[in-house]
Design a protein around this motif. Sequence first.
Motif, PDB file in Angstrom:
ATOM      1  N   ILE A  53       0.789  -1.250  -0.113  1.00  0.00           N
ATOM      2  CA  ILE A  53      -0.100  -0.107  -0.146  1.00  0.00           C
ATOM      3  C   ILE A  53       0.963   1.308   0.021  1.00  0.00           C
ATOM      4  N   ALA A  54       0.832   2.155  -0.973  1.00  0.00           N
ATOM      5  CA  ALA A  54       1.376   3.432  -1.155  1.00  0.00           C
ATOM      6  C   ALA A  54       0.833   4.318  -0.566  1.00  0.00           C
ATOM      7  N   VAL A  55       1.287   5.342  -0.106  1.00  0.00           N
ATOM      8  CA  VAL A  55       0.810   6.458   0.539  1.00  0.00           C
ATOM      9  C   VAL A  55       1.441   7.788   0.186  1.00  0.00           C
ATOM     10  N   ALA A  56       0.718   9.057   0.006  1.00  0.00           N
ATOM     11  CA  ALA A  56       1.340  10.070  -0.435  1.00  0.00           C
ATOM     12  C   ALA A  56       0.817  11.363   0.321  1.00  0.00           C
ATOM     13  N   ASP A  57       1.312  12.328   0.577  1.00  0.00           N
ATOM     14  CA  ASP A  57       0.953  13.592   1.164  1.00  0.00           C
ATOM     15  C   ASP A  57       2.062  14.701   1.066  1.00  0.00           C
ATOM     16  N   SER A  58       1.790  15.980   1.490  1.00  0.00           N
ATOM     17  CA  SER A  58       2.459  17.143   1.276  1.00  0.00           C
ATOM     18  C   SER A  58       2.663  17.652   2.466  1.00  0.00           C
ATOM     19  N   VAL A  59       3.876  18.268   2.874  1.00  0.00           N
ATOM     20  CA  VAL A  59       3.747  19.142   4.113  1.00  0.00           C
ATOM     21  C   VAL A  59       4.759  20.514   3.840  1.00  0.00           C
ATOM     22  N   VAL A 133      -0.249  -0.181  -8.340  1.00  0.00           N
ATOM     23  CA  VAL A 133      -0.112  -0.218  -6.928  1.00  0.00           C
ATOM     24  C   VAL A 133      -1.412   0.544  -6.184  1.00  0.00           C
ATOM     25  N   THR A 134      -1.777   0.024  -4.927  1.00  0.00           N
ATOM     26  CA  THR A 134      -2.750   0.310  -4.250  1.00  0.00           C
ATOM     27  C   THR A 134      -2.415   1.832  -3.707  1.00  0.00           C
ATOM     28  N   LEU A 135      -3.015   2.813  -3.792  1.00  0.00           N
ATOM     29  CA  LEU A 135      -2.494   4.273  -3.415  1.00  0.00           C
ATOM     30  C   LEU A 135      -3.578   4.949  -2.437  1.00  0.00           C
ATOM     31  N   TYR A 136      -3.064   5.122  -1.219  1.00  0.00           N
ATOM     32  CA  TYR A 136      -3.938   5.940  -0.368  1.00  0.00           C
ATOM     33  C   TYR A 136      -3.694   7.456  -0.135  1.00  0.00           C
ATOM     34  N   THR A 137      -4.501   8.230  -0.132  1.00  0.00           N
ATOM     35  CA  THR A 137      -4.400   9.863   0.038  1.00  0.00           C
ATOM     36  C   THR A 137      -5.444  10.358   0.588  1.00  0.00           C
ATOM     37  N   ASP A 138      -5.281  11.718   0.983  1.00  0.00           N
ATOM     38  CA  ASP A 138      -6.452  12.370   1.168  1.00  0.00           C
ATOM     39  C   ASP A 138      -7.133  12.989  -0.085  1.00  0.00           C
ATOM     40  N   SER A 152      -9.072   7.317  -1.294  1.00  0.00           N
ATOM     41  CA  SER A 152      -8.843   8.679  -0.625  1.00  0.00           C
ATOM     42  C   SER A 152      -9.871   8.545   0.783  1.00  0.00           C
ATOM     43  N   VAL A 153      -9.531   9.485   1.692  1.00  0.00           N
ATOM     44  CA  VAL A 153     -10.009   9.752   2.636  1.00  0.00           C
ATOM     45  C   VAL A 153     -10.529  11.239   2.907  1.00  0.00           C
ATOM     46  N   ASN A 154     -11.552  11.810   3.438  1.00  0.00           N
ATOM     47  CA  ASN A 154     -12.232  13.089   3.488  1.00  0.00           C
ATOM     48  C   ASN A 154     -11.753  13.808   4.753  1.00  0.00           C
ATOM     49  N   HIS A 155     -10.739  14.559   4.993  1.00  0.00           N
ATOM     50  CA  HIS A 155     -10.585  15.156   6.230  1.00  0.00           C
ATOM     51  C   HIS A 155     -11.552  16.161   6.513  1.00  0.00           C
ATOM     52  N   SER A 156     -12.540  16.612   5.722  1.00  0.00           N
ATOM     53  CA  SER A 156     -13.680  17.698   5.847  1.00  0.00           C
ATOM     54  C   SER A 156     -14.904  16.994   6.119  1.00  0.00           C
ATOM     55  N   TRP A 171     -10.134  10.410   9.127  1.00  0.00           N
ATOM     56  CA  TRP A 171      -8.828   9.853   8.943  1.00  0.00           C
ATOM     57  C   TRP A 171      -8.741   8.470   8.424  1.00  0.00           C
ATOM     58  N   VAL A 172      -9.778   7.704   8.934  1.00  0.00           N
ATOM     59  CA  VAL A 172      -9.892   6.074   8.469  1.00  0.00           C
ATOM     60  C   VAL A 172     -11.207   5.902   7.906  1.00  0.00           C
ATOM     61  N   THR A 173     -11.454   5.216   6.922  1.00  0.00           N
ATOM     62  CA  THR A 173     -12.821   5.058   6.216  1.00  0.00           C
ATOM     63  C   THR A 173     -13.182   3.812   6.780  1.00  0.00           C
ATOM     64  N   LYS A 174     -14.432   3.487   6.544  1.00  0.00           N
ATOM     65  CA  LYS A 174     -14.916   2.130   7.046  1.00  0.00           C
ATOM     66  C   LYS A 174     -14.260   1.030   6.314  1.00  0.00           C
ATOM     67  N   GLU A 175     -13.957   1.184   5.123  1.00  0.00           N
ATOM     68  CA  GLU A 175     -13.156   0.349   4.263  1.00  0.00           C
ATOM     69  C   GLU A 175     -11.771   0.137   4.597  1.00  0.00           C
ATOM     70  N   GLY A 176     -11.213   0.847   5.845  1.00  0.00           N
ATOM     71  CA  GLY A 176      -9.978   0.731   6.190  1.00  0.00           C
ATOM     72  C   GLY A 176      -8.840   1.677   5.436  1.00  0.00           C
ATOM     73  N   VAL A 177      -9.305   2.484   4.626  1.00  0.00           N
ATOM     74  CA  VAL A 177      -8.403   3.521   4.052  1.00  0.00           C
ATOM     75  C   VAL A 177      -7.861   4.484   4.775  1.00  0.00           C
ATOM     76  N   SER A 178      -6.554   4.787   4.732  1.00  0.00           N
ATOM     77  CA  SER A 178      -6.161   5.746   5.838  1.00  0.00           C
ATOM     78  C   SER A 178      -4.842   6.549   5.234  1.00  0.00           C
ATOM     79  N   SER A 179      -4.735   7.714   5.398  1.00  0.00           N
ATOM     80  CA  SER A 179      -3.552   8.236   4.851  1.00  0.00           C
ATOM     81  C   SER A 179      -2.521   8.455   6.258  1.00  0.00           C
ATOM     82  N   ASN A 180      -2.564   7.978   7.218  1.00  0.00           N
ATOM     83  CA  ASN A 180      -1.913   8.116   8.388  1.00  0.00           C
ATOM     84  C   ASN A 180      -0.577   7.684   8.225  1.00  0.00           C
ATOM     85  N   GLY A 181      -0.145   6.699   7.202  1.00  0.00           N
ATOM     86  CA  GLY A 181       1.267   6.502   7.004  1.00  0.00           C
ATOM     87  C   GLY A 181       2.040   7.527   6.581  1.00  0.00           C
TER      88      GLY A 181
END
Length: 394
Positions: A53-59, A133-138, A152-156, A171-181
């Motif tokens: 599972i790949a994750v991506a985010d910006s900071v 590859v499976t990708l999880y983001t916001d 993706s998850v919806n922070h709003s 942060w975490v959907t019912k399907e287990g999708v999360s961008s916490n990584g």
Amino acid sequence: MTSKEIARKLSIPYKTAFYLKKRIQVIFSHLNESLREKLYKELENPEYAKDKIAVADSVVLYSSSLRANKFRSRRYKGGSASIYLSNSIGGEQKGTLVHTVGINGGMTFYKSIPLSNQYYLEKDLEEKIPKNVTLYTDQGYEFIWDRPNHKSVNHSRKSNDPRYNMSRERWVTKEGVSSNGAEARNNILKQSFRSYGYISPKWSQLYLTEISLLGNIRFVPELRNLLGFGESRFVGLRDFYYSQENLTHKTENYNYLPLSLEARNKLKTRKLVNHYREQDIAKYNKDYRTAILHNDHYWEKFYQKDRMKNEVEYNSKAFKIYSITEKRKWIDVDSIANQLKLNKREVIFIIKKWRKHGIADIIERQERYRKIYKFKVKNVKLYYLVYSNFTEVK
């Protein structure tokens, strides 16, 4: 380890320690690039990538302060705007915007980017993560349409319970999708950069690569032996028989080049404006040429935000419909609507638009489109079917 700490431990001048740190960062950049290429090739294998599972985010690191901005408040409050000074004093980049891409329980890579938009984020993802590859983001990655395993998850997300404002599923959907990584990696990155008072954007990529490699070493036993002098045939940080001619020692090759105010203003042009040459447009049929000119005039001259928002939404849905169609395979509207969780009437509307503007003539030059057919079934319901490579169909 900072340059001052190196100078203190080795009892050498600060300038020498700074030069030594830059040499080490260049070597780390070579090693980290080889790890990125190796990981990409491994992820292209479906058997290896099926449980990854790949994750991506910006900071943002070191955002511009009021003091650096000559006590002017920033006009824009977005993440990428906080790294630039006000336009009235030149709009110079002072902070660093980092795009984080990694594998849960695996390697992580950082990229210093000038803007958090589709062009830079999608380009970085294509260089590091294959599309299978499976990708999880916001929800900031809504522009992705050609990755079938993107979630993706919806922070709003608002709560259904009137007693609460926000939902637990932000942060975490019912399907287990999360961008916490990706969030955890950004937290480690910010803690690591607290050792430095400030880093110029020019050197940001070297520092990010250094931290990335130090975190990736634990997943490569051979590299641990190499850096830890664990093998007899290795000397220092290189192979005993490795020629230095293969290394590029210029730090300029790894410097980050910020965008000027003029360059950023050029990027404000709308993404949905076509960039065809006049001689290319003349080859298409009349309906398609008219549609191109109408679209360009709309996005350059029109200013109704609500209608533009709908246009962007339908473009995104059209891309999704295209992405699930396969060559030499029929698919009906009901299957498309159920798979993409779209309204059936919207799917039919988009396909009718494709058919109206001469899609059949366009396919001869561009594989991107699909030919549209329609027929009636026994219950007199009208279905629109999408079929690719129509030239073989009589």
